[in-house]
Design an enzyme around this catalytic site. Structure first.
Site, PDB file in Angstrom:
ATOM      1  N   CYS A   1      69.576 -55.269  12.983  1.00 32.92           N
ATOM      2  CA  CYS A   1      70.995 -54.913  12.849  1.00 32.92           C
ATOM      3  C   CYS A   1      71.748 -55.830  11.892  1.00 32.92           C
ATOM      4  CB  CYS A   1      71.677 -54.916  14.215  1.00 32.92           C
ATOM      5  SG  CYS A   1      71.021 -53.639  15.274  1.00 32.92           S
TER       6      CYS A   1
ATOM      7  N   ASN B   1      74.063 -45.920  16.767  1.00 32.87           N
ATOM      8  CA  ASN B   1      73.753 -47.208  16.141  1.00 32.87           C
ATOM      9  C   ASN B   1      72.660 -46.973  15.105  1.00 32.87           C
ATOM     10  OD1 ASN B   1      72.609 -49.713  15.527  1.00 32.87           O
ATOM     11  ND2 ASN B   1      72.728 -50.501  17.613  1.00 32.87           N
TER      12      ASN B   1
ATOM     13  N   HIS C   1      79.129 -54.224  12.749  1.00 38.18           N
ATOM     14  CA  HIS C   1      77.929 -53.413  12.965  1.00 38.18           C
ATOM     15  C   HIS C   1      78.195 -52.517  14.163  1.00 38.18           C
ATOM     16  CE1 HIS C   1      74.107 -52.055  14.218  1.00 38.18           C
ATOM     17  NE2 HIS C   1      74.016 -52.889  15.231  1.00 38.18           N
TER      18      HIS C   1
HETATM   19  N1  ACO Z   1      71.700 -42.365  31.015  1.00 40.09           N
HETATM   20  C1  ACO Z   1      71.906 -42.552  32.325  1.00 40.09           C
HETATM   21  N2  ACO Z   1      71.621 -43.687  32.971  1.00 40.09           N
HETATM   22  C2  ACO Z   1      71.103 -44.691  32.244  1.00 40.09           C
HETATM   23  C3  ACO Z   1      70.852 -44.571  30.863  1.00 40.09           C
HETATM   24  C4  ACO Z   1      71.178 -43.343  30.252  1.00 40.09           C
HETATM   25  N3  ACO Z   1      70.991 -43.133  28.936  1.00 40.09           N
HETATM   26  N4  ACO Z   1      70.353 -45.744  30.417  1.00 40.09           N
HETATM   27  C5  ACO Z   1      70.269 -46.566  31.464  1.00 40.09           C
HETATM   28  N5  ACO Z   1      70.714 -45.933  32.568  1.00 40.09           N
HETATM   29  C6  ACO Z   1      70.831 -46.463  33.935  1.00 40.09           C
HETATM   30  C7  ACO Z   1      69.895 -47.611  34.180  1.00 40.09           C
HETATM   31  O1  ACO Z   1      68.635 -47.137  34.595  1.00 40.09           O
HETATM   32  C8  ACO Z   1      70.623 -48.376  35.257  1.00 40.09           C
HETATM   33  O2  ACO Z   1      70.385 -47.713  36.487  1.00 40.09           O
HETATM   34  P1  ACO Z   1      70.215 -48.566  37.852  1.00 40.09           P
HETATM   35  O3  ACO Z   1      71.532 -49.297  38.026  1.00 40.09           O
HETATM   36  O4  ACO Z   1      69.956 -47.508  38.853  1.00 40.09           O
HETATM   37  O5  ACO Z   1      69.071 -49.479  37.608  1.00 40.09           O
HETATM   38  C9  ACO Z   1      72.090 -48.162  34.928  1.00 40.09           C
HETATM   39  O6  ACO Z   1      72.139 -47.007  34.072  1.00 40.09           O
HETATM   40  C10 ACO Z   1      72.716 -49.348  34.196  1.00 40.09           C
HETATM   41  O7  ACO Z   1      71.870 -49.732  33.120  1.00 40.09           O
HETATM   42  P2  ACO Z   1      72.236 -50.933  32.190  1.00 40.09           P
HETATM   43  O8  ACO Z   1      71.149 -51.105  31.178  1.00 40.09           O
HETATM   44  O9  ACO Z   1      72.618 -52.097  33.009  1.00 40.09           O
HETATM   45  O10 ACO Z   1      73.543 -50.347  31.456  1.00 40.09           O
HETATM   46  P3  ACO Z   1      74.608 -51.109  30.593  1.00 40.09           P
HETATM   47  O11 ACO Z   1      75.921 -50.945  31.171  1.00 40.09           O
HETATM   48  O12 ACO Z   1      74.173 -52.485  30.220  1.00 40.09           O
HETATM   49  O13 ACO Z   1      74.610 -50.236  29.235  1.00 40.09           O
HETATM   50  C11 ACO Z   1      73.767 -50.425  26.988  1.00 40.09           C
HETATM   51  C12 ACO Z   1      73.448 -50.159  28.465  1.00 40.09           C
HETATM   52  C13 ACO Z   1      74.665 -49.306  26.507  1.00 40.09           C
HETATM   53  C14 ACO Z   1      72.464 -50.414  26.235  1.00 40.09           C
HETATM   54  C15 ACO Z   1      74.510 -51.773  26.791  1.00 40.09           C
HETATM   55  O14 ACO Z   1      73.881 -52.775  27.567  1.00 40.09           O
HETATM   56  C16 ACO Z   1      74.581 -52.240  25.355  1.00 40.09           C
HETATM   57  O15 ACO Z   1      75.213 -51.634  24.510  1.00 40.09           O
HETATM   58  N6  ACO Z   1      73.983 -53.394  25.023  1.00 40.09           N
HETATM   59  C17 ACO Z   1      74.095 -54.020  23.694  1.00 40.09           C
HETATM   60  C18 ACO Z   1      73.436 -53.218  22.599  1.00 40.09           C
HETATM   61  C19 ACO Z   1      73.475 -54.023  21.295  1.00 40.09           C
HETATM   62  O16 ACO Z   1      74.455 -54.625  20.943  1.00 40.09           O
HETATM   63  N7  ACO Z   1      72.384 -54.035  20.556  1.00 40.09           N
HETATM   64  C20 ACO Z   1      72.342 -54.916  19.389  1.00 40.09           C
HETATM   65  C21 ACO Z   1      72.055 -54.202  18.200  1.00 40.09           C
HETATM   66  S1  ACO Z   1      70.627 -53.174  18.301  1.00 40.09           S
HETATM   67  C22 ACO Z   1      69.421 -53.929  17.273  1.00 40.09           C
HETATM   68  O17 ACO Z   1      69.500 -55.023  16.808  1.00 40.09           O
HETATM   69  C23 ACO Z   1      68.155 -53.152  17.085  1.00 40.09           C
END
Ligand code: ACO
Length: 336
Positions: free
Chosen positions: A115, A293, A263
């Protein structure tokens, strides 16, 4: 000492729109979950029948950037190509661009910083121009994620976020020292490398001969893994730090920012930064709602769109900032 300026911008995204509703037919997810957590409404994934590749999308974006910069393509001195989804393990897509654009045998450098790849690429290109070695450099960020995502419920935490697309800029020599790229700031913290990772194909874990022999459909190492909440917490902190670092290096404050192009990792991250820096909606460019993204492509796509929409004017202070896998992060401070 010269400065470099962004003399042309361009972007290309595949026409195939994939909505959250479409994803909910492939895996256990919902429009509500995706929008609430990420702000994403839809993304572009290449049509399965399309011949778009990471390199070819980069070439399409590059052609637009070259035309807008007004330079002749034969005046390009160097290519920098940032991607985490190259067409081939090696060589990287930079050489494909040299071939497809029918450029002279100029150097082509591939950047592997996920990223942050575009910000790293701009920084490298800026150094070449500052020293006087080159006058015009083509910098591309392009990603084709859709072929490499786990489109089952197992992969939903990652798959719903990523989209395909490409953006490009031409960096050109600028003799007026009061404008152009003022500074760039790069960081890494490899301690967290495995919190956001795609392990295969890589020589670190397995022998290719074993992989071929096993041919195991449950092998998850070919799909990206992300510890979402861990990444999120680090992202908001590092984005803030590196934007402040860039401003302070130039004797500027947050009040001097005309446009922040972060980003496009997650709309919630952008909104957090916006609040922290006290910026209004027009001062932060977001398009993750429509493209997801796109990793190394996200900043140049947003930059090109912002320019097309008239959101960037001569004299504006534009701040680019990225954070991602590595972890790596960085910022670019530009006086347009
Ligand atoms: N649909 C429905 N439920 C989902 C999904 C989905 N697509 N994905 C995960 N869940 C569920 C999980 O299984 C979990 O269920 P559980 O509580 O029963 O275990 C619940 O939702 C919560 O999951 P989390 O992973 O804790 O969700 P979070 O609120 O953290 O959101 C996300 C996830 C959107 C990925 C977020 O953490 C995020 O944006 N993180 C940062 C991303 C980022 O900045 N990346 C950097 C750049 S990418 C790169 O460099 C390649």
């Amino acid at each position: 000492m010269y400065r470099s300026k962004i003399s042309g911008v361009g972007h290309y995204v595949p026409s195939n729109v994939v909505t959250n509703e479409d994803l909910s037919k492939m895996m256990d997810t919902s429009d509500e979950w995706i929008q609430e957590r990420t702000g994403i409404k839809e993304r572009r994934w290449i049509d399965p029948g399309s011949d778009d590749t990471t390199a070819s999308m980069g070439v399409k974006a590059a052609k637009i950037a070259i035309e807008r910069s007004g330079i002749d393509k034969n005046d390009i001195d160097f290519i920098v190509f940032a991607t985490l989804s190259p067409d081939m393990y090696f060589p990287g897509p930079g050489v494909q661009v040299q071939k497809d654009l029918e450029l002279k045998t100029v150097g082509a450098l591939d950047v592997r910083n996920q990223c942050s790849g575009f910000v790293y690429g701009i920084s490298v290109a800026d150094q070449f121009i500052r020293t006087g070695m080159y006058k015009n450099i083509l910098v591309i960020g392009s990603e084709l994620h859709s072929k490499g995502l786990d489109k089952t419920t197992r992969g939903r935490g990652v798959t719903v976020i990523f989209g395909d697309g490409a953006g490009a800029v031409i960096l050109s020599r600028e003799e007026d020292e009061s404008r152009g790229i003022l500074s760039t700031h790069l960081h890494s913290e490899g301690e967290h490398a495995e919190e956001l990772v795609l392990k295969a194909p890589g020589m670190g874990t397995r022998w290719v001969s074993d992989i071929l022999k096993d041919n195991d459909p449950n092998d998850e190492s070919y799909y990206p893994y992300m510890n979402g909440q861990f990444v999120f917490k680090h992202a908001v902190q590092r984005f803030s730090e590196v934007i402040m670092e860039g401003l302070e290096a130039n004797g500027l404050s947050k009040n001097d920012i005309d446009l922040l192009i972060p980003h496009q990792a997650n709309l919630r991250i952008s909104q957090f930064i916006q609040r922290k820096f006290g910026l209004v909606d027009d001062q932060v460019y977001n398009n993750i709602m429509y493209y997801g993204n796109t990793t190394a492509a996200s900043i140049p796509i947003a930059l090109s769109e912002a320019w097309e929409n008239g959101a960037i004017n001569n004299g504006d202070l534009v701040v680019l900032a990225a954070f991602g896998s590595g972890f790596t992060w960085g910022s670019v401070i530009v006086k347009w």
